[in-house]
Scaffold this active site. Structure first.
Site, PDB file in Angstrom:
ATOM      1  N   HIS A  57       0.823  -1.211   0.000  1.00 19.81           N
ATOM      2  CA  HIS A  57       0.000   0.000   0.000  1.00 19.81           C
ATOM      3  C   HIS A  57       0.856   1.260   0.000  1.00 19.81           C
ATOM      4  O   HIS A  57       1.366   1.672   1.038  1.00 19.81           O
ATOM      5  CB  HIS A  57      -0.889  -0.026   1.263  1.00 19.81           C
ATOM      6  CG  HIS A  57      -1.915   1.050   1.316  1.00 19.81           C
ATOM      7  ND1 HIS A  57      -3.066   0.929   2.050  1.00 19.81           N
ATOM      8  CD2 HIS A  57      -1.990   2.267   0.738  1.00 19.81           C
ATOM      9  CE1 HIS A  57      -3.794   2.024   1.923  1.00 19.81           C
ATOM     10  NE2 HIS A  57      -3.150   2.869   1.134  1.00 19.81           N
ATOM     11  N   ASP A 302       1.267   2.890   3.617  1.00 18.51           N
ATOM     12  CA  ASP A 302       0.354   3.963   3.187  1.00 18.51           C
ATOM     13  C   ASP A 302       1.153   5.239   2.892  1.00 18.51           C
ATOM     14  O   ASP A 302       0.707   6.352   3.176  1.00 18.51           O
ATOM     15  CB  ASP A 302      -0.757   4.224   4.212  1.00 18.51           C
ATOM     16  CG  ASP A 302      -1.927   5.003   3.593  1.00 18.51           C
ATOM     17  OD1 ASP A 302      -1.905   5.272   2.376  1.00 18.51           O
ATOM     18  OD2 ASP A 302      -2.855   5.361   4.355  1.00 18.51           O
TER      19      ASP A 302
HETATM   20 ZN   LIG Z   1      -6.849   4.508   2.390  1.00 20.08          ZN
END
Ligand SMILES: [Zn+2]
Length: 421
Positions: A57, A302
């Site tokens: 991610h 992220d």
């Molecule tokens: Zn997200």
């Protein structure tokens, strides 16, 4: 050919002191005292060697927002952080919602030749949450998974269809689980610190209620679901219970959710403005517990780079996100391994083996004869202060800037080739 001498090899199944030989793109021999004429020898005495980290991610911003990051800078940042494979989310401009866009990312990744960049395709066309994107075409062009990350799929009906469709195509669905009608225009975790700072709160149920919905939809569809960036105690509990009754759900958290609390926002540091928001201590404890007991499968970054000018605004107007590729290993090593919360082999599972298995990357995620020669060499004794001036990423918006951390990446091998980091 590369010969790693005297390495402490860390796999998800355990550790061993050994030499490792690569030939071409794969690992060809693992044994003590290998002698090989002509191989480039790297002395790994005192170092740890993990299978290359895999980030499920990250946001690399290409196409459309290359002032924040691009495939080249992002894949270099990945190498600096020990990542040999990264999955880039499709919330670019335009979004990666068709086979052509997926093929473009694969082509750029090959041209750059750094970490392997695997594109995630959109769940819905234009991330509008209405019509499903062409999963088959995207998969044929190299999409590794589907997600509308950055945005939730608001409609339960669309999400249910997406889960069934993803199952048909053998694609993993990565869910940004958020109920926008609850999070509204909040900017930080709802609670004492939101009140004290006068910043608008996001109730935890904005995440937890959406996680519950998505888990139930996956159960109904008999499909696999991977929940992104889990940050609340309730989400962990919902996933723990779902796993117990056999739902095919996996999930990830990010270093900022186990290493920091929402105290970080009290200084109005916009690098602490992240979605989902940094939470309170009880949630941080639950995330750590979820990591320790295996409910949380993966540590992802992220990684969300932004330009300095974009973050250098009033808290309300700054975009959400912190960069993470270049600090994830050290934060996890310092806060989870050195505190004896988890073992090195668990860290390998969280950062290499589990992402490989969830994404169906059967050729990587472990150091084994025949596996892809993707490896990261780490100095566990190094201690340093994070300084974003040295980041390879264009994004300097790191929550961890100035933090004192242990363990640094000193070498990376991708497909049998030693990379400059
Ligand atoms: Zn997200």
């Amino acid at each position: 050919m590369i010969l790693l001498k005297n390495a402490t090899v860390v796999n998800a199944g355990g550790m061993q002191q050994t030499d490792v030989l690569t030939d071409g793109e794969i690992i060809t021999r693992i044994a003590p005292n290998i002698e090989c004429f002509g191989a480039e020898v790297i002395d790994c005495d005192g170092k740890l060697v993990f299978p290359g980290f895999i980030d499920m991610h990250c946001h690399l911003r290409e196409p459309g927002q290359t002032h924040k990051e691009d495939i080249r800078s992002g894949s270099l940042a990945a190498l600096a952080g020990g990542y040999t494979t990264v999955c880039c989310m499709p919330n670019t401009d335009p979004p990666i919602d068709n086979g052509g866009a997926v093929a473009y990312i694969r082509k750029r990744s090959a041209e750059c030749g750094n970490a392997d960049v695997l594109p995630v395709g959109c769940i819905t066309r234009g991330q509008k949450g209405e019509e499903l994107a062409e999963f088959g075409h995207m998969k044929a062009q190299g999409a590794i998974a589907v997600s509308d990350d950055g945005l939730p799929v608001d409609s339960g009906a669309v999400m249910l269809n997406a889960l069934k469709y993803a199952k048909t195509f053998g694609l993993t669905l990565l869910s940004h689980s958020e109920d926008k009608s609850i999070s509204g225009n909040g900017v930080v975790n709802a609670g004492e610190n939101a009140t004290a700072s006068g910043l608008r709160g996001i109730p935890k149920a904005a995440e937890s209620a959406a996680v519950a919905r998505d888990v139930l939809l996956a159960e109904e569809a008999g499909a696999r679901l991977h929940v992104c960036h889990v940050s609340t105690a309730e989400s962990v509990d919902i996933i723990r219970q779902a796993k117990k009754r056999g739902v095919k759900v996996t999930c990830e958290t990010c270093p900022h959710y186990f290493a920091a609390t929402d105290d970080e926002i009290l200084s109005y540091n916009t690098n602490a403005k992240i979605n989902p928001p940094l939470r309170g201590e009880r949630d941080v404890d639950a995330i750590v517990q979820g990591i320790a007991d295996g409910t949380i499968d993966v540590i992802a970054t992220d990684h969300a780079p932004h330009h300095f000018d974009e973050k250098n605004k009033e808290f309300d107007y700054a975009p959400f996100g912190t960069v993470g590729l270049e600090t994830a290993f050290s934060v996890a090593y310092t806060r989870l391994v050195l505190t004896e919360t988890i073992k090195l082999s668990d860290l390998c599972r969280l950062m290499s083996a589990a992402p490989a298995s969830i994404l169906g990357l059967t050729d990587r995620g472990r150091i084994e004869v025949g596996a892809r020669a993707d490896m990261v060499i780490v100095d566990p004794d190094d201690e340093y202060t994070v300084d974003t001036a040295y980041f390879k990423s264009k994004g300097k918006n790191s929550l961890f800037d100035g933090w004192r951390l242990n363990g640094s990446v000193v070498g990376v091998i991708v497909k049998g080739e030693k990379k400059q980091i």
